[in-house]
Structure formats: C-alpha cells, structure tokens
Design a protein around this motif. Structure first.
Motif, PDB file in Angstrom:
ATOM      1  N   THR A   1      18.835  61.263 -46.030  1.00 47.07           N
ATOM      2  CA  THR A   1      19.160  60.759 -44.626  1.00 47.07           C
ATOM      3  C   THR A   1      20.004  59.455 -44.851  1.00 47.07           C
ATOM      4  O   THR A   1      19.889  58.806 -45.799  1.00 47.07           O
ATOM      5  CB  THR A   1      17.795  60.878 -43.731  1.00 47.07           C
ATOM      6  N   MET A   2      20.694  58.972 -43.609  1.00 43.44           N
ATOM      7  CA  MET A   2      21.157  57.799 -43.375  1.00 43.44           C
ATOM      8  C   MET A   2      21.108  57.411 -41.919  1.00 43.44           C
ATOM      9  O   MET A   2      20.798  58.298 -40.930  1.00 43.44           O
ATOM     10  CB  MET A   2      22.657  57.805 -43.686  1.00 43.44           C
ATOM     11  N   LEU A   3      20.999  56.046 -41.477  1.00 43.32           N
ATOM     12  CA  LEU A   3      20.849  55.590 -40.212  1.00 43.32           C
ATOM     13  C   LEU A   3      22.356  55.196 -39.952  1.00 43.32           C
ATOM     14  O   LEU A   3      22.659  54.322 -40.670  1.00 43.32           O
ATOM     15  CB  LEU A   3      19.996  54.470 -40.067  1.00 43.32           C
ATOM     16  N   ASP A   4      22.989  55.771 -38.939  1.00 46.62           N
ATOM     17  CA  ASP A   4      24.452  55.477 -38.857  1.00 46.62           C
ATOM     18  C   ASP A   4      24.483  54.137 -37.627  1.00 46.62           C
ATOM     19  O   ASP A   4      23.505  53.665 -37.429  1.00 46.62           O
ATOM     20  CB  ASP A   4      25.012  56.645 -38.034  1.00 46.62           C
ATOM     21  N   GLU A   5      25.889  53.872 -37.410  1.00 50.53           N
ATOM     22  CA  GLU A   5      25.710  52.597 -36.580  1.00 50.53           C
ATOM     23  C   GLU A   5      25.445  52.917 -35.242  1.00 50.53           C
ATOM     24  O   GLU A   5      25.149  51.683 -34.288  1.00 50.53           O
ATOM     25  CB  GLU A   5      27.441  52.165 -36.488  1.00 50.53           C
ATOM     26  N   LYS A   6      25.082  54.070 -34.870  1.00 42.75           N
ATOM     27  CA  LYS A   6      24.687  54.436 -33.440  1.00 42.75           C
ATOM     28  C   LYS A   6      23.242  54.566 -33.455  1.00 42.75           C
ATOM     29  O   LYS A   6      22.705  54.841 -32.230  1.00 42.75           O
ATOM     30  CB  LYS A   6      25.305  55.718 -33.015  1.00 42.75           C
ATOM     31  N   GLY A   7      22.536  54.417 -34.691  1.00 42.32           N
ATOM     32  CA  GLY A   7      21.058  54.423 -34.611  1.00 42.32           C
ATOM     33  C   GLY A   7      20.611  55.865 -34.654  1.00 42.32           C
ATOM     34  O   GLY A   7      19.348  56.225 -34.539  1.00 42.32           O
ATOM     35  N   ARG A   8      21.269  56.834 -34.967  1.00 43.09           N
ATOM     36  CA  ARG A   8      21.059  58.257 -35.146  1.00 43.09           C
ATOM     37  C   ARG A   8      20.612  58.630 -36.812  1.00 43.09           C
ATOM     38  O   ARG A   8      21.167  57.891 -37.847  1.00 43.09           O
ATOM     39  CB  ARG A   8      22.208  59.184 -35.097  1.00 43.09           C
ATOM     40  N   ARG A   9      19.403  59.188 -36.864  1.00 47.39           N
ATOM     41  CA  ARG A   9      19.185  59.448 -38.195  1.00 47.39           C
ATOM     42  C   ARG A   9      19.718  61.052 -38.674  1.00 47.39           C
ATOM     43  O   ARG A   9      19.604  62.006 -38.035  1.00 47.39           O
ATOM     44  CB  ARG A   9      17.520  59.750 -38.378  1.00 47.39           C
TER      45      ARG A   9
ATOM     46  N   SER B   1      25.515  70.323 -46.965  1.00 53.62           N
ATOM     47  CA  SER B   1      25.216  70.878 -45.576  1.00 53.62           C
ATOM     48  C   SER B   1      26.098  70.233 -44.679  1.00 53.62           C
ATOM     49  O   SER B   1      26.736  69.043 -44.769  1.00 53.62           O
ATOM     50  CB  SER B   1      23.859  70.721 -45.132  1.00 53.62           C
ATOM     51  N   LEU B   2      26.251  70.594 -43.277  1.00 52.08           N
ATOM     52  CA  LEU B   2      26.525  69.912 -42.165  1.00 52.08           C
ATOM     53  C   LEU B   2      25.893  68.630 -42.018  1.00 52.08           C
ATOM     54  O   LEU B   2      24.591  68.699 -42.316  1.00 52.08           O
ATOM     55  CB  LEU B   2      26.558  70.643 -41.118  1.00 52.08           C
ATOM     56  N   PRO B   3      26.151  67.412 -41.335  1.00 53.50           N
ATOM     57  CA  PRO B   3      25.542  66.452 -40.950  1.00 53.50           C
ATOM     58  C   PRO B   3      24.658  66.886 -39.843  1.00 53.50           C
ATOM     59  O   PRO B   3      25.168  67.406 -38.924  1.00 53.50           O
ATOM     60  CB  PRO B   3      26.631  65.255 -40.479  1.00 53.50           C
ATOM     61  N   VAL B   4      23.582  66.537 -39.763  1.00 60.20           N
ATOM     62  CA  VAL B   4      22.308  67.087 -38.786  1.00 60.20           C
ATOM     63  C   VAL B   4      21.746  65.713 -38.123  1.00 60.20           C
ATOM     64  O   VAL B   4      21.025  64.953 -39.083  1.00 60.20           O
ATOM     65  CB  VAL B   4      21.487  68.179 -39.565  1.00 60.20           C
ATOM     66  N   ILE B   5      21.414  65.741 -36.776  1.00 56.25           N
ATOM     67  CA  ILE B   5      20.718  64.736 -36.282  1.00 56.25           C
ATOM     68  C   ILE B   5      19.269  65.219 -36.340  1.00 56.25           C
ATOM     69  O   ILE B   5      18.978  66.358 -35.940  1.00 56.25           O
ATOM     70  CB  ILE B   5      21.192  64.351 -34.906  1.00 56.25           C
ATOM     71  N   ILE B   6      18.470  64.241 -36.941  1.00 52.15           N
ATOM     72  CA  ILE B   6      16.919  64.802 -36.596  1.00 52.15           C
ATOM     73  C   ILE B   6      16.221  63.512 -35.898  1.00 52.15           C
ATOM     74  O   ILE B   6      16.552  62.358 -35.828  1.00 52.15           O
ATOM     75  CB  ILE B   6      16.267  64.998 -38.067  1.00 52.15           C
ATOM     76  N   SER B   7      15.218  64.004 -35.008  1.00 46.31           N
ATOM     77  CA  SER B   7      14.615  63.279 -34.106  1.00 46.31           C
ATOM     78  C   SER B   7      12.931  63.642 -34.087  1.00 46.31           C
ATOM     79  O   SER B   7      12.798  64.780 -34.205  1.00 46.31           O
ATOM     80  CB  SER B   7      15.080  63.143 -32.906  1.00 46.31           C
ATOM     81  N   LEU B   8      12.131  62.879 -33.439  1.00 44.12           N
ATOM     82  CA  LEU B   8      10.636  63.338 -33.354  1.00 44.12           C
ATOM     83  C   LEU B   8      10.726  63.975 -32.008  1.00 44.12           C
ATOM     84  O   LEU B   8      11.168  63.581 -31.109  1.00 44.12           O
ATOM     85  CB  LEU B   8      10.068  62.057 -33.327  1.00 44.12           C
ATOM     86  N   ALA B   9       9.900  65.432 -32.167  1.00 44.95           N
ATOM     87  CA  ALA B   9       9.792  66.157 -31.277  1.00 44.95           C
ATOM     88  C   ALA B   9       8.710  65.602 -30.316  1.00 44.95           C
ATOM     89  O   ALA B   9       7.971  64.495 -30.576  1.00 44.95           O
ATOM     90  CB  ALA B   9       9.393  67.248 -31.474  1.00 44.95           C
ATOM     91  N   PRO B  10       8.778  65.812 -28.930  1.00 50.17           N
ATOM     92  CA  PRO B  10       8.059  65.728 -27.923  1.00 50.17           C
ATOM     93  C   PRO B  10       6.441  65.600 -28.309  1.00 50.17           C
ATOM     94  O   PRO B  10       5.826  64.641 -28.182  1.00 50.17           O
ATOM     95  CB  PRO B  10       7.979  66.362 -26.773  1.00 50.17           C
ATOM     96  N   ASP B  11       6.057  66.641 -29.250  1.00 51.36           N
ATOM     97  CA  ASP B  11       4.828  66.663 -29.501  1.00 51.36           C
ATOM     98  C   ASP B  11       4.217  65.659 -30.903  1.00 51.36           C
ATOM     99  O   ASP B  11       3.085  65.708 -31.240  1.00 51.36           O
ATOM    100  CB  ASP B  11       4.424  67.975 -30.230  1.00 51.36           C
ATOM    101  N   ARG B  12       5.415  64.967 -31.278  1.00 52.46           N
ATOM    102  CA  ARG B  12       5.083  63.987 -32.266  1.00 52.46           C
ATOM    103  C   ARG B  12       4.389  64.533 -33.639  1.00 52.46           C
ATOM    104  O   ARG B  12       4.006  64.027 -34.537  1.00 52.46           O
ATOM    105  CB  ARG B  12       4.175  63.077 -31.591  1.00 52.46           C
ATOM    106  N   ASN B  13       4.552  65.978 -33.873  1.00 55.12           N
ATOM    107  CA  ASN B  13       4.161  66.677 -34.879  1.00 55.12           C
ATOM    108  C   ASN B  13       5.256  67.438 -35.782  1.00 55.12           C
ATOM    109  O   ASN B  13       4.907  67.895 -36.841  1.00 55.12           O
ATOM    110  CB  ASN B  13       2.915  67.453 -34.525  1.00 55.12           C
ATOM    111  N   THR B  14       6.252  67.476 -35.153  1.00 56.13           N
ATOM    112  CA  THR B  14       7.516  68.021 -35.797  1.00 56.13           C
ATOM    113  C   THR B  14       8.813  67.416 -35.506  1.00 56.13           C
ATOM    114  O   THR B  14       8.745  66.391 -34.690  1.00 56.13           O
ATOM    115  CB  THR B  14       7.719  69.580 -35.199  1.00 56.13           C
ATOM    116  N   ILE B  15       9.853  67.831 -35.925  1.00 60.86           N
ATOM    117  CA  ILE B  15      11.043  67.156 -35.845  1.00 60.86           C
ATOM    118  C   ILE B  15      12.032  68.049 -35.026  1.00 60.86           C
ATOM    119  O   ILE B  15      11.811  69.252 -35.096  1.00 60.86           O
ATOM    120  CB  ILE B  15      11.495  66.533 -36.917  1.00 60.86           C
ATOM    121  N   CYS B  16      13.029  67.454 -34.549  1.00 62.32           N
ATOM    122  CA  CYS B  16      14.144  68.303 -33.807  1.00 62.32           C
ATOM    123  C   CYS B  16      15.435  68.261 -34.640  1.00 62.32           C
ATOM    124  O   CYS B  16      15.511  67.290 -35.406  1.00 62.32           O
ATOM    125  CB  CYS B  16      14.210  67.915 -32.435  1.00 62.32           C
TER     126      CYS B  16
END
Length: 334
Positions: free
Chosen positions: A104-112, A137-152
């Motif tokens: 992963t990388m953190l881009d200039e927009k703060g996206r992981r 692969s394609l570049p994919v944005i990942i983020s923490l899901a609302p349940d805080r136990n999985t990622i989106c």
C-alpha cells in the motif's frame, strides 16, 4: 524500524520480529512484534511481505501466507508500546485466487491505495515461451469499515478516465434457470457495473469471456446457501499448462446477503485479468486465459429462482499511453 516475517517456534504459527536502527547499518532487536493466538491461522502459517500502517482508528498488518490455503490477508488491532495486538482477521485472497503480496501507499489525498502482484496462473515454461510474466492489480482504495473489524474496498475513481462506449439497461428480469446475452457488452477489456436483487434465486450473476460453443466461460456470482461471492473458473480455459489447475477452481468468499437484498457488483476485465468488487465488502482477483478467439460474450444468469437487475452499465475500457514526462493518459478511442 524493520519487520521480519517468519514462523514462531514449531507449531506456534505466524509472528513478526521488530528491529530498529539509527543508521540503517547497525540493527538492534526490539522484541516480537506480535504473537498469534491460533484463533484464525494454523501452526504452519507464516507472515510474509508485511505492511503495517494506521487505518482509521485501527492499525493493520497486511501480509501474505505461503502455507495452504495460501493467500493475502490482514490483522486489525491496536499498537501499544512498540507491540501489535491483533483483534480481528480476514482474508483478501481466497483459495484458488491469484492476489499475492499486496502493498500500500498513502497518496497526496490521504487515501490508502493497495496494489498487489497477481500470480501468473501459467506454468513457468509457458511464461518463458511467451516472453513475459507478471502483472499488477488495479489500484484499490481501502478504508476501515463501520464495524471497525473489516476493511472496505473501492477501485480508484481515476479509472473512469478509461471508459468508452457506454451501454446500459434497466429493470431486467431474469427467469429461473435462464440466461440473457448482452451483445452490447461483448469484449475482453470491460468495466461492468450492476445492481442486482435475488427474488428466489439460489445463485445469480454474470458470465464473461463466453465462447460461442460453450467450451469456455467464467462465472462471477452470488450464492445464497451459503451466502458467498464467487468466481467459478472451472471452464475459464482449455489450456493444459495452467498451474491453478492444482487449486480449487471456484474462488469463494463469505458475503453478507439474503433474499431481496440489492447488491452492487463491479467487474473489471482486462484480457487475462478479472477483478471483482462485491459492494465494498469483498475484492477478488482471478487470472483467466481463454483460448477461443471469439470468446467475448457476456451473459446474465439466474439459478433456482428469478433475479431482478435494477441497473446494468457496461463500458469498453481503453488502453493507456505514457508521455515523455511519465504522465499516464488514456488512449483516445479509435
């Protein structure tokens, strides 16, 4: 700081060891970075290619396991006093899939942004004979899901720049055990965006790279019992030199779904690469190698009951060029 992926003492499973240095020449051992308590992984698992970072209110340890069922996965947890405490676990790559060693990388927009190496699926001899191997692969944005136990998971919106020739349908009913061809969506380089609702179906989805004689096809589908998102590549190719023949030929991941739910499905097809986003819950990747020169058909299908398609959009996807200043731009259509 540096992490080394390894196994713990025999049968104690995966772990990491933390080192630190002031000059990147002399390194000091700090301690075990975490210890696996065997809730999610086996005693023979390793934790290779680690990537550790903050994601929302959690810390995530992204890694790859070489022990069967091998694949990419992650721990979510907390970080205290230079030690990681896993609190949740999930897989990204499921048995039979081709996602390997994500970074992963953190881009200039703060996206992981996640990228991954995609295992070939072809034998080494086939790769050597073709003169190339390896794809990302394609570049994919990942983020923490609302349940805080999985990622989106979400494909980066910049991919929309490659869209060409939109074709769409709305309010399509698929009868029980029926298929609906989509001649306007034929191709081997596509983006497909659907909203689907099972109305009694036990399995429903799309078939891509379908040969006219039925000899080859790859299925992307949802099942209800058990609820899964899956890629069925049992008939993806007639080639006899594909190493994934050794693995399960249906890649299936658990998915939260029940009758009447509306589910979103996005599919990116780039010749031998198939990438699937099921809502924001799952991201699956599969290498496929159809041999039929006219294996370009796409079909909707439903089994065990009817399915309703609220919306379907399909784009041909253009290629890209790299300019002398290394800027990447979509090729113009035509």
């Amino acid at each position: 700081y540096a992490l080394t992926g390894t196994r713990d003492t025999p049968c104690n499973g995966d772990t990491q060891h933390l080192f630190r240095s002031r000059d990147l020449a002399a390194w000091e051992y700090v301690d075990r970075f975490y210890e696996s308590d065997r809730r999610w992984t086996s005693g023979k698992d390793d934790c290779s290619c680690p990537d550790f970072f903050e994601l929302g209110s959690k810390r995530i340890l992204l890694h790859y396991c070489h022990h069967h069922p091998h694949g990419s996965r992650y721990y979510l947890g907390r970080f205290e006093d230079q030690r990681f405490y896993p609190e949740a676990f999930d897989r990204i790559n499921w048995p039979g899939g081709n996602l390997h060693a994500p970074r992963t990388m953190l881009d200039e927009k703060g996206r992981r942004i996640l990228f991954a190496n995609l295992n070939e699926g072809r034998s080494m001899n086939a790769c050597v004979a073709s003169g190339w191997m390896g794809v990302l692969s394609l570049p994919v944005i990942i983020s923490l899901a609302p349940d805080r136990n999985t990622i989106c998971y979400e494909p980066v919106p910049e991919l929309q720049a490659f869209r060409q020739d939109l074709a769409q349908r709305q309010e399509v009913g698929i009868g029980t055990d029926m298929e609906i061809p989509l001649p306007e969506a034929r191709g081997d380089c596509l983006e497909l965006d659907l909203e689907m609702e099972p109305r009694g179906a036990s399995e429903f989805g799309l078939k891509v790279r379908c040969a006219p004689d039925g000899s080859e096809e790859t299925l992307v589908s949802f099942t209800l019992e058990p609820p899964t998102i899956q890629i069925d590549f049992q008939k993806a190719s007639l080639r006899d030199d594909l190493t994934y023949h050794q693995d399960p030929r249906i890649q299936a991941a658990p998915f939260d779904l029940k009758q009447g739910d509306c589910v979103k499905l996005r599919i990116f097809l780039d010749r031998s690469v198939l990438e699937v986003f099921a809502g924001d819950q799952r991201y699956l990747v599969q290498r496929i190698f159809p041999t039929h020169p006219d294996g370009l058909d796409v079909k909707l299908y439903s089994r065990g009951g009817p399915t309703y398609v609220r919306r379907l959009r399909a784009w041909q996807m253009g290629g890209m060029i790299v300019t002398p200043d290394h800027d990447i731009r979509p090729k113009e259509s035509g």
